[in-house]
Motif scaffolding. Structure first.
Motif, PDB file in Angstrom:
ATOM      1  N   ILE A  44       1.010  -0.673   0.245  1.00  0.00           N
ATOM      2  CA  ILE A  44       0.050  -0.094   0.055  1.00  0.00           C
ATOM      3  C   ILE A  44       0.629   1.107   0.281  1.00  0.00           C
ATOM      4  O   ILE A  44       0.119   2.020  -0.992  1.00  0.00           O
ATOM      5  N   GLY A  45       2.195   1.316   0.594  1.00  0.00           N
ATOM      6  CA  GLY A  45       2.618   2.163   1.126  1.00  0.00           C
ATOM      7  C   GLY A  45       3.131   2.996  -0.295  1.00  0.00           C
ATOM      8  O   GLY A  45       4.045   3.848  -0.586  1.00  0.00           O
ATOM      9  N   ASP A  46       4.267   1.281  -1.286  1.00  0.00           N
ATOM     10  CA  ASP A  46       3.970   1.295  -2.830  1.00  0.00           C
ATOM     11  C   ASP A  46       3.404   2.143  -3.308  1.00  0.00           C
ATOM     12  O   ASP A  46       4.095   3.392  -4.417  1.00  0.00           O
ATOM     13  N   LYS A  47       2.698   2.141  -3.084  1.00  0.00           N
ATOM     14  CA  LYS A  47       1.344   2.321  -4.317  1.00  0.00           C
ATOM     15  C   LYS A  47       1.299   3.636  -3.532  1.00  0.00           C
ATOM     16  O   LYS A  47       0.890   4.814  -4.678  1.00  0.00           O
ATOM     17  N   LYS A  48       0.438   3.752  -3.005  1.00  0.00           N
ATOM     18  CA  LYS A  48       0.694   5.342  -1.971  1.00  0.00           C
ATOM     19  C   LYS A  48       1.684   6.621  -2.594  1.00  0.00           C
ATOM     20  O   LYS A  48       1.295   7.910  -2.372  1.00  0.00           O
ATOM     21  N   ARG A  49       3.291   6.108  -2.256  1.00  0.00           N
ATOM     22  CA  ARG A  49       3.962   6.424  -2.004  1.00  0.00           C
ATOM     23  C   ARG A  49       4.605   7.863  -0.639  1.00  0.00           C
ATOM     24  O   ARG A  49       4.880   8.794  -1.084  1.00  0.00           O
ATOM     25  N   ASN A  50       3.205   7.496   0.074  1.00  0.00           N
ATOM     26  CA  ASN A  50       3.352   8.157   1.156  1.00  0.00           C
ATOM     27  C   ASN A  50       4.409   7.888   2.237  1.00  0.00           C
ATOM     28  O   ASN A  50       5.602   8.571   3.264  1.00  0.00           O
ATOM     29  N   TRP A  51       4.142   6.551   2.459  1.00  0.00           N
ATOM     30  CA  TRP A  51       5.708   5.360   3.216  1.00  0.00           C
ATOM     31  C   TRP A  51       6.372   4.422   2.282  1.00  0.00           C
ATOM     32  O   TRP A  51       6.120   3.813   1.478  1.00  0.00           O
ATOM     33  N   LYS A  52       7.514   4.435   3.616  1.00  0.00           N
ATOM     34  CA  LYS A  52       8.124   3.027   2.721  1.00  0.00           C
ATOM     35  C   LYS A  52       8.684   2.103   3.886  1.00  0.00           C
ATOM     36  O   LYS A  52       8.278   2.664   5.370  1.00  0.00           O
ATOM     37  N   ILE A  53       8.319   0.980   4.335  1.00  0.00           N
ATOM     38  CA  ILE A  53       8.300  -0.130   4.782  1.00  0.00           C
ATOM     39  C   ILE A  53       9.889  -0.277   5.187  1.00  0.00           C
ATOM     40  O   ILE A  53      10.017  -1.293   3.585  1.00  0.00           O
ATOM     41  N   GLU A  54      11.722  -0.124   5.419  1.00  0.00           N
ATOM     42  CA  GLU A  54      12.072  -0.999   6.046  1.00  0.00           C
ATOM     43  C   GLU A  54      12.098  -2.352   6.929  1.00  0.00           C
ATOM     44  O   GLU A  54      11.695  -2.369   7.861  1.00  0.00           O
ATOM     45  N   GLN A  55      13.087  -3.439   6.864  1.00  0.00           N
ATOM     46  CA  GLN A  55      13.133  -3.886   7.350  1.00  0.00           C
ATOM     47  C   GLN A  55      14.609  -4.660   7.395  1.00  0.00           C
ATOM     48  O   GLN A  55      14.658  -5.260   6.148  1.00  0.00           O
ATOM     49  N   GLU A  56      14.900  -4.867   8.541  1.00  0.00           N
ATOM     50  CA  GLU A  56      16.163  -5.630   8.904  1.00  0.00           C
ATOM     51  C   GLU A  56      16.539  -6.702  10.360  1.00  0.00           C
ATOM     52  O   GLU A  56      15.505  -6.190  11.525  1.00  0.00           O
ATOM     53  N   ASN A  57      16.792  -7.561   8.912  1.00  0.00           N
ATOM     54  CA  ASN A  57      16.528  -9.279  10.618  1.00  0.00           C
ATOM     55  C   ASN A  57      15.106  -8.479  11.124  1.00  0.00           C
ATOM     56  O   ASN A  57      14.301  -9.558  10.121  1.00  0.00           O
ATOM     57  N   ASP A  58      15.049  -9.198  12.382  1.00  0.00           N
ATOM     58  CA  ASP A  58      13.669  -9.165  12.796  1.00  0.00           C
ATOM     59  C   ASP A  58      12.875  -7.800  13.764  1.00  0.00           C
ATOM     60  O   ASP A  58      12.255  -7.769  14.295  1.00  0.00           O
ATOM     61  N   LYS A  59      13.367  -6.575  13.316  1.00  0.00           N
ATOM     62  CA  LYS A  59      13.147  -4.636  13.228  1.00  0.00           C
ATOM     63  C   LYS A  59      12.265  -4.671  11.962  1.00  0.00           C
ATOM     64  O   LYS A  59      12.909  -5.476  10.766  1.00  0.00           O
ATOM     65  N   VAL A  60      10.959  -3.939  12.138  1.00  0.00           N
ATOM     66  CA  VAL A  60      10.549  -3.657  10.877  1.00  0.00           C
ATOM     67  C   VAL A  60      10.291  -1.477  12.176  1.00  0.00           C
ATOM     68  O   VAL A  60      10.089  -1.753  12.586  1.00  0.00           O
ATOM     69  N   ARG A  61      10.119  -0.981  10.468  1.00  0.00           N
ATOM     70  CA  ARG A  61       9.709   0.353  10.706  1.00  0.00           C
ATOM     71  C   ARG A  61       9.237   1.307   9.260  1.00  0.00           C
ATOM     72  O   ARG A  61       9.473   0.499   8.047  1.00  0.00           O
ATOM     73  N   MET A  62       8.516   2.691  10.072  1.00  0.00           N
ATOM     74  CA  MET A  62       7.723   2.903   8.750  1.00  0.00           C
ATOM     75  C   MET A  62       8.390   4.662   8.290  1.00  0.00           C
ATOM     76  O   MET A  62       8.739   5.462   9.506  1.00  0.00           O
ATOM     77  N   ILE A  63       9.071   4.928   7.011  1.00  0.00           N
ATOM     78  CA  ILE A  63       9.308   6.017   7.231  1.00  0.00           C
ATOM     79  C   ILE A  63       8.898   6.531   6.143  1.00  0.00           C
ATOM     80  O   ILE A  63       8.242   6.077   4.929  1.00  0.00           O
ATOM     81  N   TRP A  64       7.734   8.018   6.776  1.00  0.00           N
ATOM     82  CA  TRP A  64       7.233   9.157   5.510  1.00  0.00           C
ATOM     83  C   TRP A  64       8.104   9.505   4.738  1.00  0.00           C
ATOM     84  O   TRP A  64       8.946  10.125   4.788  1.00  0.00           O
ATOM     85  N   LEU A  65       7.488   9.326   3.594  1.00  0.00           N
ATOM     86  CA  LEU A  65       7.647   9.715   2.032  1.00  0.00           C
ATOM     87  C   LEU A  65       6.900  11.269   1.792  1.00  0.00           C
ATOM     88  O   LEU A  65       7.278  12.492   1.458  1.00  0.00           O
ATOM     89  N   GLY A  66       5.333  10.866   2.405  1.00  0.00           N
ATOM     90  CA  GLY A  66       4.400  12.127   2.223  1.00  0.00           C
ATOM     91  C   GLY A  66       4.545  12.805   3.371  1.00  0.00           C
ATOM     92  O   GLY A  66       5.272  12.780   4.497  1.00  0.00           O
ATOM     93  N   ASN A  67       3.606  13.693   3.423  1.00  0.00           N
ATOM     94  CA  ASN A  67       3.570  15.055   4.879  1.00  0.00           C
ATOM     95  C   ASN A  67       1.817  14.663   5.539  1.00  0.00           C
ATOM     96  O   ASN A  67       3.128  13.960   6.766  1.00  0.00           O
ATOM     97  N   GLN A  68       1.039  14.097   5.821  1.00  0.00           N
ATOM     98  CA  GLN A  68       0.228  13.921   6.256  1.00  0.00           C
ATOM     99  C   GLN A  68       0.315  12.050   6.515  1.00  0.00           C
ATOM    100  O   GLN A  68      -0.021  11.292   5.763  1.00  0.00           O
TER     101      GLN A  68
END
Length: 73
Positions: A44-68
């Motif tokens: 969904i984030g790839d489609k909307k281009r508002n956020w990106k999900i980053e994953q590293e081993n057992d960790k995950v976070r969301m990076i905001w590309l958009g405003n809100q």
């Protein structure tokens, strides 16, 4: 029973802080298929281009590309 989009929204709210979260801890806490919902948020984030999900081993976070933050429906 809670529908899939409600669980995705709950996960979205947790990850939207941009902090690394343990997938194992999320899985233990919520008892649902966290990996599947993370992948759905990634798509969904790839489609909307508002956020990106980053994953590293057992960790995950969301990076905001958009405003809100937006509902991940």
């Amino acid at each position: 029973d809670v529908c899939s989009s409600d669980l995705r929204w709950k996960l979205f709210n947790i990850l939207s802080d941009g902090v690394w979260h343990s997938i194992g801890v999320l899985q233990e806490q919520f008892k649902w298929d966290v990996a599947h919902r993370i992948e759905r948020l990634r798509v969904i984030g790839d489609k909307k281009r508002n956020w990106k999900i980053e994953q590293e081993n057992d960790k995950v976070r969301m990076i905001w590309l958009g405003n809100q933050p937006e509902n991940p429906e």
